[in-house]
Design an enzyme around this catalytic site. Structure first.
Site, PDB file in Angstrom:
ATOM      1  CE1 TYR A 116      -2.220  13.891 -25.479  1.00  0.00           C
ATOM      2  CE2 TYR A 116      -2.989  15.887 -24.392  1.00  0.00           C
ATOM      3  CZ  TYR A 116      -1.973  14.986 -24.666  1.00  0.00           C
ATOM      4  OH  TYR A 116      -0.719  15.180 -24.125  1.00  0.00           O
ATOM      5  CB  SER A 145      -1.604  16.494 -20.670  1.00  0.00           C
ATOM      6  OG  SER A 145      -1.741  17.702 -21.390  1.00  0.00           O
TER       7      SER A 145
HETATM    8  P1  NAD Z   1       6.794  11.505 -28.264  1.00  0.00           P
HETATM    9  O1  NAD Z   1       5.945  11.288 -29.472  1.00  0.00           O
HETATM   10  O2  NAD Z   1       8.173  12.078 -28.408  1.00  0.00           O
HETATM   11  O3  NAD Z   1       6.935  10.161 -27.435  1.00  0.00           O
HETATM   12  C1  NAD Z   1       5.896   9.240 -27.328  1.00  0.00           C
HETATM   13  C2  NAD Z   1       6.483   7.914 -26.920  1.00  0.00           C
HETATM   14  O4  NAD Z   1       5.423   6.964 -26.860  1.00  0.00           O
HETATM   15  C3  NAD Z   1       7.502   7.380 -27.924  1.00  0.00           C
HETATM   16  O5  NAD Z   1       8.535   6.683 -27.274  1.00  0.00           O
HETATM   17  C4  NAD Z   1       6.666   6.403 -28.744  1.00  0.00           C
HETATM   18  O6  NAD Z   1       7.437   5.378 -29.353  1.00  0.00           O
HETATM   19  C5  NAD Z   1       5.771   5.837 -27.663  1.00  0.00           C
HETATM   20  N1  NAD Z   1       4.582   5.198 -28.208  1.00  0.00           N
HETATM   21  C6  NAD Z   1       3.690   5.719 -29.088  1.00  0.00           C
HETATM   22  N2  NAD Z   1       2.763   4.788 -29.381  1.00  0.00           N
HETATM   23  C7  NAD Z   1       3.084   3.671 -28.662  1.00  0.00           C
HETATM   24  C8  NAD Z   1       2.530   2.367 -28.551  1.00  0.00           C
HETATM   25  N3  NAD Z   1       1.433   2.032 -29.227  1.00  0.00           N
HETATM   26  N4  NAD Z   1       3.137   1.475 -27.736  1.00  0.00           N
HETATM   27  C9  NAD Z   1       4.260   1.799 -27.057  1.00  0.00           C
HETATM   28  N5  NAD Z   1       4.831   3.015 -27.126  1.00  0.00           N
HETATM   29  C10 NAD Z   1       4.243   3.932 -27.920  1.00  0.00           C
HETATM   30  O7  NAD Z   1       5.892  12.406 -27.302  1.00  0.00           O
HETATM   31  P2  NAD Z   1       6.166  13.186 -25.928  1.00  0.00           P
HETATM   32  O8  NAD Z   1       5.852  14.599 -26.168  1.00  0.00           O
HETATM   33  O9  NAD Z   1       7.478  12.815 -25.354  1.00  0.00           O
HETATM   34  O10 NAD Z   1       4.973  12.587 -25.057  1.00  0.00           O
HETATM   35  C11 NAD Z   1       5.157  11.762 -23.930  1.00  0.00           C
HETATM   36  C12 NAD Z   1       3.954  11.901 -23.010  1.00  0.00           C
HETATM   37  O11 NAD Z   1       3.878  13.252 -22.545  1.00  0.00           O
HETATM   38  C13 NAD Z   1       2.605  11.605 -23.664  1.00  0.00           C
HETATM   39  O12 NAD Z   1       1.786  10.880 -22.780  1.00  0.00           O
HETATM   40  C14 NAD Z   1       2.029  12.985 -23.910  1.00  0.00           C
HETATM   41  O13 NAD Z   1       0.634  12.975 -23.948  1.00  0.00           O
HETATM   42  C15 NAD Z   1       2.571  13.731 -22.726  1.00  0.00           C
HETATM   43  N6  NAD Z   1       2.587  15.194 -22.888  1.00  0.00           N
HETATM   44  C16 NAD Z   1       3.350  15.790 -23.842  1.00  0.00           C
HETATM   45  C17 NAD Z   1       3.336  17.173 -23.965  1.00  0.00           C
HETATM   46  C18 NAD Z   1       4.152  17.901 -24.995  1.00  0.00           C
HETATM   47  O14 NAD Z   1       3.959  19.123 -25.132  1.00  0.00           O
HETATM   48  N7  NAD Z   1       5.069  17.271 -25.685  1.00  0.00           N
HETATM   49  C19 NAD Z   1       2.540  17.931 -23.111  1.00  0.00           C
HETATM   50  C20 NAD Z   1       1.763  17.289 -22.147  1.00  0.00           C
HETATM   51  C21 NAD Z   1       1.808  15.918 -22.040  1.00  0.00           C
END
Ligand code: NAD
Length: 268
Positions: free
Chosen positions: A157, A144
């Protein structure tokens, strides 16, 4: 026509929704076999599987491991090895909870570190030696912008994502000499997104929207404009396109990087 990732297998964690699903779809479109993983209702898991098949994955397999459980990760990695092993590992599963350090619940600290950081260690330590044997491997850790800069009320985080960027560099160095230009080499990189339009950030959008009488658009503008000079969110498929590039032969010498996709946030 042979697709660029024909014959490759990718394991993408947390790919039942959001960025993980978009990355898995990009890799499926390029012809990779896809191992997907994550939480979700049976309907969500079925829908993700259908989307991956429709995108062109020659084979799709669901791994139901809860990544907060080390034994479940080991079982998943055994199953992946029996399936031929992962040429591409995308550590994407992650969670967020916002609260000040003084009020952050103990269980949130432990869960975020376990999922966002430790789980990536447990998958990488199994996948990397196998990649080295083949002379080809790609590890892409979804960190991130919070692996590069801090914000208030995100201690676990930010700690987990800085940790993940650090571990990415260690792994890149340990495997830098594996393989060759011809075999493709073994690379380990982190992608560092700013705001991406997914369910993960919806609670933060809703909190901002509340400041504007529940107007979601104004909430998004307020949230994104505060940190990102571009004033726009990325889409999950933008991250998928970058991940796909990192899997290409041309990316054989890109390793140990932490690539921002953050509209200029970390340039300030
Ligand atoms: P999201 O909530 O849509 O997806 C998260 C995924 O992780 C889902 O498939 C969920 O089922 C899975 N997950 C959650 N807990 C779990 C567990 N205990 N075991 C297995 N799977 C699990 O979120 P996203 O925004 O797509 O995030 C994906 C990644 O991107 C994360 O690591 C997040 O930190 C990172 N990220 C997101 C953003 C943003 O703005 N959305 C920004 C920077 C980084």
């Amino acid at each position: 026509m042979t697709k660029p990732l024909s014959g490759r297998t990718a394991l993408v964690t947390g790919s039942t929704s959001g960025i993980g699903l978009a990355i898995a779809i990009s890799l499926a479109e390029a012809g990779a076999r896809i191992g997907f993983n994550g939480l979700g209702t049976p309907e969500q898991i079925k829908a993700a599987e259908a989307a991956l098949k429709a995108a062109g994955a020659p084979e799709v397999k669901f791994f139901d491991a809860n990544l907060m459980d080390v034994a479940a990760i080991e079982t998943m990695m055994d199953q992946v090895a029996a399936w031929g092993g992962a040429d591409i590992l995308v550590n994407n599963a992650g969670m967020q909870h916002t609260a000040s350090i003084a009020t952050m619940p103990t269980e949130k600290w432990q869960a975020i570190i376990a999922l966002n950081l430790s789980a990536c260690f447990y998958t990488m330590r199994r996948a990397l030696p196998e990649m080295a044997k083949k002379g080809f491997g790609r590890v892409i850790n979804i960190a991130s912008v919070h692996g590069l800069v801090a914000s208030i009320e995100k201690a676990p985080y930010v700690a987990s994502k800085f940790g993940l960027v650090g571990m990415t560099k260690v792994a890149a160095l340990e495997y830098a000499a594996a393989g060759s230009r011809e075999t493709g080499g073994v690379t380990v990189n982190a992608i560092c997104p700013g705001w991406v339009e997914t369910a993960l950030i919806e609670p933060q959008i809703q909190a901002r929207a509340a400041k504007f009488g529940g107007d979601r658009d104004k909430g998004v503008q307020d949230l994104v404009g505060e940190k990102e000079p571009s004033r726009r969110m990325a889409k999950p498929e933008d991250i998928g396109a970058l991940a796909l590039f990192l899997c290409s032969p041309a990316a054989h010498n890109i390793t140990g990087t932490a690539m921002p996709v953050d509209g200029g946030w970390s340039a300030q």
